[in-house]
Scaffold this motif. Structure first.
Motif, PDB file in Angstrom:
ATOM      1  N   LYS A 205       0.699  -1.069   0.011  1.00  0.00           N
ATOM      2  CA  LYS A 205       0.095   0.080   0.033  1.00  0.00           C
ATOM      3  C   LYS A 205       0.894   1.165  -0.109  1.00  0.00           C
ATOM      4  O   LYS A 205       1.811   1.256   0.926  1.00  0.00           O
ATOM      5  CB  LYS A 205      -0.988  -0.112   1.107  1.00  0.00           C
ATOM      6  CG  LYS A 205      -1.813   1.248   1.187  1.00  0.00           C
ATOM      7  CD  LYS A 205      -2.659   1.200   2.437  1.00  0.00           C
ATOM      8  CE  LYS A 205      -4.089   0.415   2.041  1.00  0.00           C
ATOM      9  NZ  LYS A 205      -5.137   0.430   3.025  1.00  0.00           N
ATOM     10  N   SER A 239      -1.463  -1.227  -4.010  1.00  0.00           N
ATOM     11  CA  SER A 239      -2.503  -0.450  -3.922  1.00  0.00           C
ATOM     12  C   SER A 239      -2.459   0.902  -3.519  1.00  0.00           C
ATOM     13  O   SER A 239      -1.737   1.278  -2.470  1.00  0.00           O
ATOM     14  CB  SER A 239      -3.273  -0.880  -2.807  1.00  0.00           C
ATOM     15  OG  SER A 239      -4.641  -0.125  -2.416  1.00  0.00           O
ATOM     16  N   THR A 301     -10.925  -0.686  -4.596  1.00  0.00           N
ATOM     17  CA  THR A 301      -9.882  -1.634  -4.139  1.00  0.00           C
ATOM     18  C   THR A 301     -10.093  -3.052  -4.916  1.00  0.00           C
ATOM     19  O   THR A 301      -9.214  -3.730  -5.364  1.00  0.00           O
ATOM     20  CB  THR A 301      -9.707  -1.902  -2.645  1.00  0.00           C
ATOM     21  OG1 THR A 301      -9.366  -0.493  -2.206  1.00  0.00           O
ATOM     22  CG2 THR A 301      -8.662  -2.848  -2.361  1.00  0.00           C
ATOM     23  N   GLU A 304      -9.324  -2.993  -8.477  1.00  0.00           N
ATOM     24  CA  GLU A 304      -7.703  -3.213  -8.659  1.00  0.00           C
ATOM     25  C   GLU A 304      -7.324  -4.361  -8.610  1.00  0.00           C
ATOM     26  O   GLU A 304      -6.379  -5.000  -9.277  1.00  0.00           O
ATOM     27  CB  GLU A 304      -7.003  -2.209  -7.651  1.00  0.00           C
ATOM     28  CG  GLU A 304      -7.245  -0.712  -7.991  1.00  0.00           C
ATOM     29  CD  GLU A 304      -6.454   0.089  -6.791  1.00  0.00           C
ATOM     30  OE1 GLU A 304      -6.138  -0.455  -5.883  1.00  0.00           O
ATOM     31  OE2 GLU A 304      -6.208   1.351  -6.881  1.00  0.00           O
TER      32      GLU A 304
END
Length: 307
Positions: A205, A239, A301, A304
């Motif tokens: 992340k 992410s 999310t 993705e």
């Protein structure tokens, strides 16, 4: 309102259990208003248990009294323990993790890993579904400039970290590993590709520094995009979250047991009263939270992950 499924059908609640930290990151937003000189809830077993019970009941899947139920469908709950540095209080963390699992939560933690030794990993690994570790740079000087060292100038050592992670995966083969990186004015030119590959996380992340407390280390849109472009070879696990993605879109609880939230253009936070005192349903109505933003972030999310 269209209902979407949460990633992995899991709703995540973030409890920042302490403001204390052995690092002094200059961009840190983990600074909360003190209220009546109260102690942090982790030091009060009765109150911390009450908090967990309230959260488990209010966020249980299918609870029609929860406003999120209108926009999001989830089948399970995960309690994410954060800080400060939660592993400064290892006994309390182990107690809370065990209690949360008893109430039906999966448990995760985000840590700077400075206190994550083999003994603690031996106790913790079996309790976790996700281990999150904060890494902003592989360069010692850069970490020093950011403040990612303790008062004895000890910093995270990648080789030792790799060994501890290997132990955790051995003890709990289902353990997922996540790395968090905050892109700021000091590390925006770094290339972390080699260190990320050596650790081999399930998810990386990458967050743009959020100027909740200070604007000192802010980065521009172009600088954040350049950091992401530099690491495109790892896009399968990346992410990315820009500032707009982090406004009123996380379920967060502060060390005193209050829902809290950041708002666009506002310094500091907006708070509810303590959840364990007035109940989760009532406290949830007292803070600024965007159900739409929360559901949209989850949907992004999910998309993705499917890309």
């Amino acid at each position: 309102m269209t209902r979407h499924s949460a990633p992995d059908n899991e709703l995540v609640i973030n409890w920042h259990i302490t403001e204390a930290c052995n690092y002094r990151c200059r961009y840190c937003y983990a600074k909360w208003d003190k209220a009546s000189n109260r102690r942090e809830l982790i030091h009060d077993q009765s109150r911390s248990t009450k908090l967990l019970e309230e959260l488990a009941a209010f966020f249980r899947p299918g609870n029609s009294r929860n406003p999120l139920n209108q926009a999001l469908d989830w089948k399970s709950l995960r309690l994410n323990l954060a800080g400060g540095e939660p592993l400064l209080y290892r006994r309390e963390v182990l107690r809370i993790a065990n209690e949360a699992r008893r109430l039906g939560f999966a448990v995760s933690i985000i840590t700077n890993a400075s206190r994550l030794d083999h003994d603690l990993m031996g106790e913790l690994a079996g309790l976790l579904s996700v281990l999150g570790i904060s890494i902003d740079s592989a360069d010692a000087l850069r970490n020093q400039q950011i403040g990612r060292e303790d008062r004895h100038r000890h910093r995270l050592e990648p080789t030792a970290l790799t060994r501890v992670i290997a132990l955790g995966r051995q003890l709990n083969p289902a353990l997922r590993l996540k790395i968090n990186t905050v892109v700021n004015a000091l590390n925006l030119s770094d290339d972390l590709s080699s260190v990320i590959r050596s650790i081999s996380p399930d998810k990386w992340k990458i967050l743009r520094v959020l100027p909740v407390i200070s604007n000192e280390l802010a980065v521009t849109d172009r600088e954040f995009s350049a950091f992401l472009d530099r690491h495109q070879s790892l896009r399968a696990i990346i992410s990315a979250e820009d500032n707009r993605d982090m406004v009123e879109s996380y379920i967060m609880i502060d060390p005193l047991g209050r829902f809290f939230q950041n708002t666009a253009g506002q310094r500091g936070y907006h708070y509810s009263r303590p959840v364990d005192e007035i109940g989760a349903a009532r406290a949830f109505r007292e803070w600024r939270f965007s159900v739409g933003a929360y559901a949209s972030r989850y949907l992004r999310t999910q998309l993705e992950a499917q890309a």
